[in-house]
Write an enzyme that holds these catalytic residues in place. Structure first.
Site, short mmCIF file in Angstrom:
data_model
loop_
_atom_site.label_atom_id
_atom_site.label_comp_id
_atom_site.label_asym_id
_atom_site.label_seq_id
_atom_site.Cartn_x
_atom_site.Cartn_y
_atom_site.Cartn_z
N SER A 74 -0.21 -10.20 14.18
CA SER A 74 0.85 -9.19 14.23
C SER A 74 1.22 -8.88 15.68
O SER A 74 0.34 -8.86 16.57
CB SER A 74 0.32 -7.92 13.56
N TYR A 100 -5.66 -1.06 12.46
CA TYR A 100 -5.02 -2.24 11.86
C TYR A 100 -4.81 -3.31 12.93
O TYR A 100 -5.18 -4.48 12.74
CB TYR A 100 -3.67 -1.85 11.22
N LYS A 105 -6.54 -7.25 13.53
CA LYS A 105 -5.88 -8.54 13.74
C LYS A 105 -6.38 -9.21 15.02
O LYS A 105 -6.65 -10.41 15.05
CB LYS A 105 -4.36 -8.34 13.81
P1 NAD Z 1 1.27 -7.78 1.19
O1 NAD Z 1 0.47 -6.54 1.04
O2 NAD Z 1 2.57 -7.90 0.45
O3 NAD Z 1 0.38 -9.04 0.78
C1 NAD Z 1 -1.00 -9.09 1.00
C2 NAD Z 1 -1.62 -9.75 -0.22
O4 NAD Z 1 -3.02 -9.91 0.02
C3 NAD Z 1 -1.47 -8.92 -1.50
O5 NAD Z 1 -0.97 -9.74 -2.53
C4 NAD Z 1 -2.91 -8.44 -1.79
O6 NAD Z 1 -3.15 -8.30 -3.17
C5 NAD Z 1 -3.72 -9.55 -1.15
N1 NAD Z 1 -5.08 -9.16 -0.71
C6 NAD Z 1 -5.43 -8.10 0.07
N2 NAD Z 1 -6.76 -8.12 0.28
C7 NAD Z 1 -7.25 -9.20 -0.38
C8 NAD Z 1 -8.55 -9.76 -0.51
N3 NAD Z 1 -9.64 -9.18 0.02
N4 NAD Z 1 -8.68 -10.91 -1.22
C9 NAD Z 1 -7.61 -11.51 -1.79
N5 NAD Z 1 -6.37 -11.00 -1.72
C10 NAD Z 1 -6.19 -9.86 -1.01
O7 NAD Z 1 1.49 -8.00 2.76
P2 NAD Z 1 2.55 -8.90 3.55
O8 NAD Z 1 3.62 -8.03 4.10
O9 NAD Z 1 2.90 -10.09 2.74
O10 NAD Z 1 1.65 -9.31 4.78
C11 NAD Z 1 0.90 -10.52 4.76
C12 NAD Z 1 0.08 -10.61 6.02
O11 NAD Z 1 0.94 -10.54 7.15
C13 NAD Z 1 -0.94 -9.48 6.21
O12 NAD Z 1 -2.10 -10.04 6.78
C14 NAD Z 1 -0.26 -8.54 7.19
O13 NAD Z 1 -1.20 -7.84 7.95
C15 NAD Z 1 0.49 -9.55 8.06
N6 NAD Z 1 1.66 -8.98 8.74
C16 NAD Z 1 2.66 -8.40 8.01
C17 NAD Z 1 3.77 -7.89 8.66
C18 NAD Z 1 4.90 -7.24 7.92
O14 NAD Z 1 5.83 -6.72 8.59
N7 NAD Z 1 4.90 -7.27 6.59
C19 NAD Z 1 3.87 -8.00 10.07
C20 NAD Z 1 2.81 -8.59 10.77
C21 NAD Z 1 1.72 -9.09 10.09
C1 WQD Z 2 10.67 0.22 12.79
C2 WQD Z 2 11.47 1.22 13.60
C3 WQD Z 2 10.47 3.42 13.69
C4 WQD Z 2 10.86 4.27 9.43
C5 WQD Z 2 5.33 -2.16 11.69
C6 WQD Z 2 3.86 -2.15 11.99
C7 WQD Z 2 3.50 -3.35 12.82
C8 WQD Z 2 3.98 -4.63 12.16
C9 WQD Z 2 5.44 -4.56 11.92
C10 WQD Z 2 2.34 -5.47 10.62
C11 WQD Z 2 10.61 2.11 14.49
C12 WQD Z 2 11.80 3.45 12.94
C13 WQD Z 2 10.93 3.65 10.66
C14 WQD Z 2 11.65 5.45 9.20
C15 WQD Z 2 12.54 5.25 11.45
N1 WQD Z 2 3.38 -4.83 10.87
N2 WQD Z 2 11.74 4.14 11.65
N3 WQD Z 2 12.46 5.89 10.22
O1 WQD Z 2 6.30 0.45 13.23
O2 WQD Z 2 7.90 -1.21 14.29
O3 WQD Z 2 6.06 -2.02 12.92
O4 WQD Z 2 5.71 -3.40 11.09
O5 WQD Z 2 1.65 -6.09 11.37
O6 WQD Z 2 2.13 -3.36 12.95
O7 WQD Z 2 3.55 -0.95 12.70
O8 WQD Z 2 7.92 -0.88 11.80
O9 WQD Z 2 9.53 -0.44 10.01
O10 WQD Z 2 7.78 1.32 10.52
O11 WQD Z 2 9.62 0.93 12.14
O12 WQD Z 2 13.27 5.70 12.32
O13 WQD Z 2 11.62 6.07 8.14
O14 WQD Z 2 12.12 2.11 12.67
O15 WQD Z 2 10.33 4.54 14.51
O16 WQD Z 2 11.33 2.35 15.67
P1 WQD Z 2 7.03 -0.82 13.15
P2 WQD Z 2 8.69 0.24 11.01
#
Ligand code: NAD
Ligand code: WQD
Length: 322
Positions: A112, A136, A140
């Site tokens: 992330s 969190y 990572k």
């Molecule tokens: P998500 O919650 O939609 O998917 C995660 C999946 O993992 C779910 O289906 C959940 O049931 C499964 N899971 C959780 N713990 C488990 C375990 N112990 N064993 C087996 N399955 C398990 O999340 P996402 O948005 O698809 O994110 C996927 C990955 O990407 C995560 O590692 C998240 O940290 C990372 N990530 C997401 C974002 C984002 O913006 N969504 C950004 C950066 C990194």
């Molecule tokens: C985006 C922008 C808020 C909600 C998150 C995780 C990060 C990574 C990516 C997993 C910011 C603003 C948001 C609202 C708002 N995920 N905002 N009103 O915080 O940039 O990143 O997702 O790894 O770890 O923290 O994403 O969508 O929460 O916010 O004004 O109701 O929108 O302040 O500037 P963020 P976000």
């Protein structure tokens, strides 16, 4: 693929199946949806279950792992750190031990952009300091380090993909992000537009940015999926362990996002400006050069495409649920 029934994982399953790869998904379904894995094989279980992981790898001749499974809520991680260290860090460590025991030595890991904390310089390169500001993000960063050590000691080769802000949905609106779990800007803004039951809160418009709101790099989930395919190919052709930023290289402000949704939807997003949210970096977006050089990957979707697909997905969800 661990976590393949979740948001980003399910888009990656689809992309892999479309090019003919065999995929077995391991997911607890705690936060995933079994309908999202399509025709891939689904094993319901936990990454921490050593025997299940070894058996699954052997039974399905797994040659590489894509590891999405984790908890992802920054706020929750500060309230329940143990839950995050247990699932994200210890779960990953157990998974890696098990896949190595089964003879698998390639892994693509969902990291992330949050590992950088508040970056000093934008665009952010992979050389920027790793400085997590939440449990969190720390989880990572810790897994990235574990993978690097297993690389030195056990011959594991890994690509840690540092996603910026994942958003959007599949172009046919078949899969997307369930907004009952989401606390991210784009789903919340679309919710405010479509349901009209509550305004979107804009967290601050007095930052030192052109319009005063925070700047992020929104990356389409299908572009993320494509980067996983490129990472698997990179490892299959002998690539060494690396970390890669996945972003567009373009920063968009919160108000840009709102204006884009309004233009695409043709109606206003109810919103109001509230106080800044604690811990928000003012501005962060990726330098995508390393991804281009190492993986031959670059984002193909812009903010308009992200919003159009997300809007279609959420509109369709409302139609099917009513
Ligand atoms: P998500 O919650 O939609 O998917 C995660 C999946 O993992 C779910 O289906 C959940 O049931 C499964 N899971 C959780 N713990 C488990 C375990 N112990 N064993 C087996 N399955 C398990 O999340 P996402 O948005 O698809 O994110 C996927 C990955 O990407 C995560 O590692 C998240 O940290 C990372 N990530 C997401 C974002 C984002 O913006 N969504 C950004 C950066 C990194
Ligand atoms: C985006 C922008 C808020 C909600 C998150 C995780 C990060 C990574 C990516 C997993 C910011 C603003 C948001 C609202 C708002 N995920 N905002 N009103 O915080 O940039 O990143 O997702 O790894 O770890 O923290 O994403 O969508 O929460 O916010 O004004 O109701 O929108 O302040 O500037 P963020 P976000």
């Amino acid at each position: 693929m661990t976590g393949g029934a979740g948001y980003i994982g399910s888009h990656t399953v689809r992309a892999l199946r479309e090019r003919g790869d065999r995929v077995v998904v391991l997911d607890t379904l705690e936060l995933g949806n079994s309908d999202f894995v399509g025709d891939a094989t689904l094993v319901v279980g936990d990454i921490a279950d050593h025997d299940l992981v070894v058996d699954t790898c052997r039974e399905h001749d797994v040659d590489a792992v894509v590891h999405f499974a984790a908890y992802k809520s920054v706020g929750e991680s500060m309230q329940h750190p143990s839950k995050y260290f247990a699932n994200n860090v210890d779960g990953s460590r157990r998974l890696v031990d098990a896949v190595l025991a089964a003879g698998v030595d390639r892994i693509v890991f969902s990291s992330s952009c949050s590992v950088y904390g508040t970056p000093d310089i934008v665009p952010v390169t992979e050389e920027a300091s790793v400085d997590p500001e939440s449990v969190y993000a720390e989880s990572k960063a810790m897994v990235e380090r574990i993978l690097a050590w297993y690389g030195k000691i056990a011959g594991l080769r890994s690509v840690s993909l540092r996603y910026f802000n994942a958003a959007g949905a599949s172009s046919d609106a078949a899969i997307g992000e369930d907004w009952t779990y989401s606390i991210n800007l784009i789903p919340l803004a679309i919710r405010a537009l479509l349901l009209g039951d509550q305004e979107l809160q804009v967290f601050g418009d007095d930052y030192d940015t052109p319009d005063g709101s925070c700047i992020r790099d929104y990356i389409h989930v299908d572009d993320l999926a494509a980067a996983h395919l490129a990472s698997l190919d990179y490892l299959a052709s002998g690539g060494e362990t690396t970390v890669v930023n996945l972003g567009t290289g373009v920063g968009s402000s919160v108000l840009d996002v709102i204006r884009t949704i309004e233009r695409v939807a043709g109606r206003p997003v109810p919103h109001r400006i509230v106080d800044r949210r604690a811990g928000d970096p003012v501005e962060t977006y990726a330098d995508p050069a390393h991804a281009r050089n190492v993986l031959g990957w670059e984002a193909r979707h812009d903010l308009d495409a992200i919003i159009e697909s997300a809007l279609r997905w959420h509109e369709q969800q409302l139609t099917t649920s009513s």
